[in-house]
Design an enzyme around this catalytic site. Structure first.
Site, PDB file in Angstrom:
ATOM      1  N   GLU A   1       9.338  12.730   6.521  1.00 53.74           N
ATOM      2  CA  GLU A   1       8.068  12.650   5.811  1.00 53.74           C
ATOM      3  C   GLU A   1       7.300  13.966   5.833  1.00 53.74           C
ATOM      4  O   GLU A   1       6.258  14.074   5.178  1.00 53.74           O
ATOM      5  CB  GLU A   1       7.205  11.537   6.405  1.00 53.74           C
ATOM      6  CG  GLU A   1       7.721  10.144   6.101  1.00 53.74           C
ATOM      7  CD  GLU A   1       6.818   9.041   6.627  1.00 53.74           C
ATOM      8  OE1 GLU A   1       6.979   7.890   6.201  1.00 53.74           O
ATOM      9  OE2 GLU A   1       5.937   9.336   7.470  1.00 53.74           O
TER      10      GLU A   1
ATOM     11  N   ASP B   1       6.014  -6.449   4.823  1.00 49.65           N
ATOM     12  CA  ASP B   1       5.237  -5.234   4.545  1.00 49.65           C
ATOM     13  C   ASP B   1       5.543  -4.649   3.167  1.00 49.65           C
ATOM     14  O   ASP B   1       5.346  -3.457   2.934  1.00 49.65           O
ATOM     15  CB  ASP B   1       5.465  -4.180   5.639  1.00 49.65           C
ATOM     16  CG  ASP B   1       6.888  -3.642   5.667  1.00 49.65           C
ATOM     17  OD1 ASP B   1       7.783  -4.227   5.000  1.00 49.65           O
ATOM     18  OD2 ASP B   1       7.124  -2.624   6.361  1.00 49.65           O
TER      19      ASP B   1
ATOM     20  N   GLU C   1      10.428  -3.662   5.413  1.00 49.27           N
ATOM     21  CA  GLU C   1      11.239  -2.853   4.510  1.00 49.27           C
ATOM     22  C   GLU C   1      12.189  -1.980   5.322  1.00 49.27           C
ATOM     23  O   GLU C   1      11.780  -1.334   6.289  1.00 49.27           O
ATOM     24  CB  GLU C   1      10.317  -1.975   3.665  1.00 49.27           C
ATOM     25  CG  GLU C   1      11.013  -1.242   2.558  1.00 49.27           C
ATOM     26  CD  GLU C   1      10.026  -0.525   1.653  1.00 49.27           C
ATOM     27  OE1 GLU C   1      10.369  -0.293   0.502  1.00 49.27           O
ATOM     28  OE2 GLU C   1       8.914  -0.214   2.121  1.00 49.27           O
TER      29      GLU C   1
ATOM     30  N   GLY D   1       0.824  -1.195   0.000  1.00 51.29           N
ATOM     31  CA  GLY D   1       0.000   0.000   0.000  1.00 51.29           C
ATOM     32  C   GLY D   1       0.860   1.247   0.000  1.00 51.29           C
ATOM     33  O   GLY D   1       2.078   1.190   0.193  1.00 51.29           O
TER      34      GLY D   1
ATOM     35  N   GLY E   1      -0.670   1.904   6.568  1.00 54.10           N
ATOM     36  CA  GLY E   1      -0.725   0.999   7.706  1.00 54.10           C
ATOM     37  C   GLY E   1      -0.220  -0.405   7.431  1.00 54.10           C
ATOM     38  O   GLY E   1      -0.474  -1.319   8.217  1.00 54.10           O
ATOM     39  N   LYS E   2       0.530  -0.591   6.340  1.00 59.37           N
ATOM     40  CA  LYS E   2       0.981  -1.935   5.983  1.00 59.37           C
ATOM     41  C   LYS E   2       1.939  -2.525   7.022  1.00 59.37           C
ATOM     42  O   LYS E   2       1.864  -3.720   7.332  1.00 59.37           O
ATOM     43  CB  LYS E   2       1.617  -1.946   4.594  1.00 59.37           C
ATOM     44  CG  LYS E   2       2.698  -0.926   4.351  1.00 59.37           C
ATOM     45  CD  LYS E   2       3.110  -0.917   2.883  1.00 59.37           C
ATOM     46  CE  LYS E   2       4.156   0.153   2.607  1.00 59.37           C
ATOM     47  NZ  LYS E   2       3.570   1.519   2.711  1.00 59.37           N
ATOM     48  N   THR E   3       2.830  -1.708   7.560  1.00 59.47           N
ATOM     49  CA  THR E   3       3.758  -2.219   8.576  1.00 59.47           C
ATOM     50  C   THR E   3       3.019  -2.577   9.858  1.00 59.47           C
ATOM     51  O   THR E   3       3.295  -3.604  10.489  1.00 59.47           O
ATOM     52  CB  THR E   3       4.864  -1.189   8.869  1.00 59.47           C
ATOM     53  OG1 THR E   3       5.559  -0.885   7.652  1.00 59.47           O
ATOM     54  CG2 THR E   3       5.852  -1.719   9.886  1.00 59.47           C
TER      55      THR E   3
ATOM     56  N   TYR F   1      12.897  13.361  -0.301  1.00 56.20           N
ATOM     57  CA  TYR F   1      11.671  14.097  -0.024  1.00 56.20           C
ATOM     58  C   TYR F   1      11.888  15.613  -0.065  1.00 56.20           C
ATOM     59  O   TYR F   1      10.935  16.369  -0.254  1.00 56.20           O
ATOM     60  CB  TYR F   1      11.096  13.682   1.333  1.00 56.20           C
ATOM     61  CG  TYR F   1      10.449  12.318   1.304  1.00 56.20           C
ATOM     62  CD1 TYR F   1       9.515  11.995   0.333  1.00 56.20           C
ATOM     63  CD2 TYR F   1      10.778  11.344   2.241  1.00 56.20           C
ATOM     64  CE1 TYR F   1       8.916  10.747   0.290  1.00 56.20           C
ATOM     65  CE2 TYR F   1      10.184  10.086   2.216  1.00 56.20           C
ATOM     66  CZ  TYR F   1       9.259   9.802   1.239  1.00 56.20           C
ATOM     67  OH  TYR F   1       8.670   8.556   1.197  1.00 56.20           O
TER      68      TYR F   1
ATOM     69  N   GLY G   1       1.936   5.444   4.545  1.00 56.66           N
ATOM     70  CA  GLY G   1       0.985   5.879   5.554  1.00 56.66           C
ATOM     71  C   GLY G   1      -0.283   5.074   5.641  1.00 56.66           C
ATOM     72  O   GLY G   1      -1.159   5.385   6.468  1.00 56.66           O
TER      73      GLY G   1
END
Length: 214
Positions: free
Chosen positions: A147, A86, A36, A12, A17-19, A48, A15
């Site tokens: 971020e 993730d 990751e 995904g 929520g995969k982790t 960034y 941000g």
């Protein structure tokens, strides 16, 4: 139902929520957790701040790191527990197509095409979708220094790229969960529902399953 998976990958946009979901499921099922290693990429904070200048070294650093993890997973002992990760290796090219120029992408692809052929293949991929508003909220909530430079327009580009990628994805069974109104971190019922769909329902090959808990 007996566990049918050796390797589950959760994907995904930044941000989504995969982790968090990978950690929660690995705890529930005593799975080996493979995350990751974004913190180890020295170019990511600079990317960034200046996307055009640092896109290529950032991408190549991620490619090398992800490939090493894939090799570690392939060498997994047969008696070790299930793996939950993730990310999937193929996601790397989503970012490459979005951020690299033509010459850089050509060089990247020449390396990626070799690596992807010998990367680990998940038994199930879970794609977490979300609205950009929710993604922005989640990113602000966790408040990572590097971020803070992520723009809404970049998240919109990334969300569109992810949706396009998974619309055509057919390398593993695919489950799609819209998490815009889902809180599996703080709401146990939501997590229970997701867990039930993954581990106690038959997953058919190349099937898109949309899950929106009540």
């Amino acid at each position: 139902m007996e566990n049918q998976f050796d390797f589950i990958a959760i994907e995904g946009v930044i941000g989504v929520g995969k982790t968090s979901l990978a950690k929660l499921l690995s705890e529930r099922h005593n799975a080996r957790l493979v995350l990751e290693q974004f913190k180890d990429n020295p170019f990511l904070p600079k990317f960034y701040e200046d996307r055009e200048r640092y896109a290529f070294p950032t991408q190549m650093a991620f490619l090398a790191s992800r490939f090493q993890q894939q090799q570690d997973m392939l060498s997994k002992d047969l008696f070790q527990q299930m793996i939950i990760s993730d990310y999937i290796f193929e996601k790397d090219r989503i970012f490459a197509r979005l951020n690299l120029g033509d010459d850089e992408l050509a060089l990247y692809d020449s390396i990626f095409d070799i690596m992807t052929g010998i990367s680990a293949k998940p038994d199930l991929v879970i794609y977490l979708q979300s609205s950009v508003d929710r993604l922005m909220h989640n990113i602000r909530q966790r408040d990572r220094d590097y971020e803070r430079h992520i723009s809404r327009s970049y998240l919109e580009e990334l969300s569109e790229a992810y949706n396009h990628f998974f619309y055509h994805y057919n390398k593993s069974p695919l489950m799609i969960i819209n998490t815009t109104e889902v809180d599996f971190v703080n709401n146990k019922k939501h997590l229970d529902y997701i867990d039930e769909q993954i581990f106690n329902q038959p997953i058919r090959s190349n099937t898109h399953i949309h899950i929106i808990p009540d």
